[in-house]
Write an enzyme that holds these catalytic residues in place. Structure first.
Site, PDB file in Angstrom:
ATOM      1  N   GLY A   1       0.828  -1.215   0.000  1.00 30.67           N
ATOM      2  CA  GLY A   1       0.000   0.000   0.000  1.00 30.67           C
ATOM      3  C   GLY A   1       0.855   1.255   0.000  1.00 30.67           C
ATOM      4  N   ARG A   2       0.198   2.374   0.302  1.00 28.47           N
ATOM      5  CA  ARG A   2       0.874   3.680   0.260  1.00 28.47           C
ATOM      6  C   ARG A   2       2.081   3.733   1.192  1.00 28.47           C
ATOM      7  NH1 ARG A   2      -4.858   4.664  -0.062  1.00 28.47           N
ATOM      8  NH2 ARG A   2      -4.793   3.737   1.998  1.00 28.47           N
ATOM      9  N   ILE A   3       1.916   3.236   2.426  1.00 25.46           N
ATOM     10  CA  ILE A   3       2.995   3.373   3.410  1.00 25.46           C
ATOM     11  C   ILE A   3       4.168   2.464   3.037  1.00 25.46           C
ATOM     12  CG2 ILE A   3       3.650   3.160   5.838  1.00 25.46           C
ATOM     13  CD1 ILE A   3       0.651   3.807   6.512  1.00 25.46           C
TER      14      ILE A   3
ATOM     15  N   HIS B   1       3.270   3.330  19.702  1.00 24.69           N
ATOM     16  CA  HIS B   1       2.330   3.609  18.597  1.00 24.69           C
ATOM     17  C   HIS B   1       2.368   5.082  18.168  1.00 24.69           C
ATOM     18  CE1 HIS B   1      -1.537   1.930  16.571  1.00 24.69           C
ATOM     19  NE2 HIS B   1      -0.930   2.813  15.792  1.00 24.69           N
TER      20      HIS B   1
ATOM     21  N   THR C   1       5.414  -1.349  12.052  1.00 25.21           N
ATOM     22  CA  THR C   1       4.691  -0.096  12.338  1.00 25.21           C
ATOM     23  C   THR C   1       3.247  -0.214  11.831  1.00 25.21           C
ATOM     24  OG1 THR C   1       5.459   0.862  10.244  1.00 25.21           O
ATOM     25  CG2 THR C   1       6.752   1.388  12.211  1.00 25.21           C
ATOM     26  N   ALA C   2       2.781  -1.457  11.619  1.00 27.20           N
ATOM     27  CA  ALA C   2       1.446  -1.655  11.027  1.00 27.20           C
ATOM     28  C   ALA C   2       0.410  -1.910  12.124  1.00 27.20           C
ATOM     29  CB  ALA C   2       1.507  -2.785  10.020  1.00 27.20           C
ATOM     30  N   ARG C   3       0.208  -3.171  12.464  1.00 23.59           N
ATOM     31  CA  ARG C   3      -0.671  -3.530  13.577  1.00 23.59           C
ATOM     32  C   ARG C   3      -0.013  -4.656  14.351  1.00 23.59           C
ATOM     33  NH1 ARG C   3      -2.667   0.638  13.146  1.00 23.59           N
ATOM     34  NH2 ARG C   3      -4.863   1.231  12.895  1.00 23.59           N
TER      35      ARG C   3
ATOM     36  N   GLU D   1      -2.199  -3.491  23.060  1.00 20.47           N
ATOM     37  CA  GLU D   1      -1.802  -2.150  23.498  1.00 20.47           C
ATOM     38  C   GLU D   1      -2.711  -1.657  24.624  1.00 20.47           C
ATOM     39  OE1 GLU D   1      -1.622   0.384  20.034  1.00 20.47           O
ATOM     40  OE2 GLU D   1      -0.344  -1.036  18.986  1.00 20.47           O
TER      41      GLU D   1
HETATM   42  C1  GLV Z   1      -2.655   4.318  13.053  1.00 17.75           C
HETATM   43  O1  GLV Z   1      -2.234   3.323  13.531  1.00 17.75           O
HETATM   44  C2  GLV Z   1      -3.556   4.387  11.948  1.00 17.75           C
HETATM   45  O2  GLV Z   1      -4.059   3.356  11.483  1.00 17.75           O
HETATM   46  O3  GLV Z   1      -3.843   5.507  11.506  1.00 17.75           O
END
Ligand code: GLV
Length: 299
Positions: free
Chosen positions: A150-152, A266, A217-219, A248
């Site tokens: 995806g974008r990220i 996060h 850095t996703a989930r 979390e």
């Molecule tokens: C942050 O974790 C988001 O999904 O924006």
């Protein structure tokens, strides 16, 4: 309209110009409070820690739109919303750069042992410079494997050449297994879905290079934390860096005791610029729906 967190007054006034707004100003809303405050509301502006499940959606007949201030929407039962005619929106694009930047901060921190070094200096136990002291690993010439197209994921990959790295995307350049086996840094940017839960498990970690770094850095639930703690302890991989966790704000006990994992709370989208843009987009989405226009970024 219910807004589950305080938002800047300039954005709030855009909402108040159009509808009655109930803003929760405590740091969170318990499920029972969310349910009772949502009664009779047409719109909801919420955050990723608010659970919008089928039960809740069933209890609110007037609701037309759920606007998540996040790009991820695993906190919302989207099929249950759709089947009740409730529109769900998220905040893509505006947080891509901030999240890509944090990912690189974590890659560098893990490669150069920044957290470990910081802890040492602050503890007063640093004995001084030495030739073989706290050696990390260089990024130049190495391969970055990005899981999530995806974008990220693409924004993270685009920055690889600045560090002399080659970037490969899972399922575009090679299979996930090939990526795990051949990458020096593996960075996760996939959404959380049933098929990505524990995508990185013991088996996946065992496929990685012993010198590899894993970044998430996703989930949180995309990585099996128990398995990761095991792999880091057994040195099956060299290091990891996490921004997200399975439960979390609870972090797996064993990870807390390990030096070779960087742990941050996060922060992917946590810049002033990005959070302002996210809130603005979420409010624009909810306004569009209540005013009968198509939402800007529907899920
Ligand atoms: C942050 O974790 C988001 O999904 O924006």
């Amino acid at each position: 309209m219910l807004v589950t967190r305080r938002i800047p007054s300039s954005v709030l006034s855009r909402l108040e110009a159009v509808c009655e707004v109930d803003v929760n100003d405590s740091p969170g809303l318990a499920p029972a409070d969310l349910r009772s405050r949502l009664q009779g509301k047409a719109g909801l502006v919420c955050v990723l820690t608010d659970r919008i499940d089928e039960d809740l959606l069933e209890s609110v007949q007037e609701l037309k739109v759920v606007s998540n201030i996040a790009v991820g929407y695993d906190n919302i039962d989207v099929p249950a919303a759709k089947s009740r005619g409730v529109i769900v929106t998220n905040t893509p694009d505006v947080l891509t750069e901030a999240t890509a930047e944090l990912t690189w901060a974590l890659i560098l921190a893990a490669a150069r042992r920044i957290g470990e070094g910081e802890r040492l200096v602050r503890s007063g136990r640093w004995k001084g410079w030495a030739l073989d002291f706290m050696l990390g690993t260089e990024l130049r010439g190495k391969q970055l494997g990005v899981i999530g197209r995806g974008r990220i994921g693409r924004a993270v990959a685009a920055r690889a050449s600045a560090f002399g790295m080659t970037a490969v995307l899972a399922k575009t350049d090679m299979s996930i297994d090939e990526l795990l086996v051949s990458s020096d840094v593996v960075s996760i940017h996939t959404s959380l879905r049933p098929e990505t839960r524990h995508l990185i498990d013991r088996k996946a970690l065992a496929r990685m290079k012993r010198s590899a770094i894993l970044v998430n850095t996703a989930r949180g639930p995309v990585v099996d934390e128990e398995a990761l703690a095991w792999a880091l302890k057994e040195r099956l991989i060299a290091a990891a860096a996490l921004d997200v966790y399975e439960r979390e704000p609870i972090v797996h006990e064993e990870l807390l005791g390990l030096e070779n994992v960087v742990l941050v709370p996060h922060l992917g989208s946590a810049t002033r610029e990005t959070r302002t843009a996210m809130i603005d987009l979420a409010v624009s989405n909810v306004l569009a729906v209540v005013q009968g226009r198509p939402p800007i970024t529907p899920v």
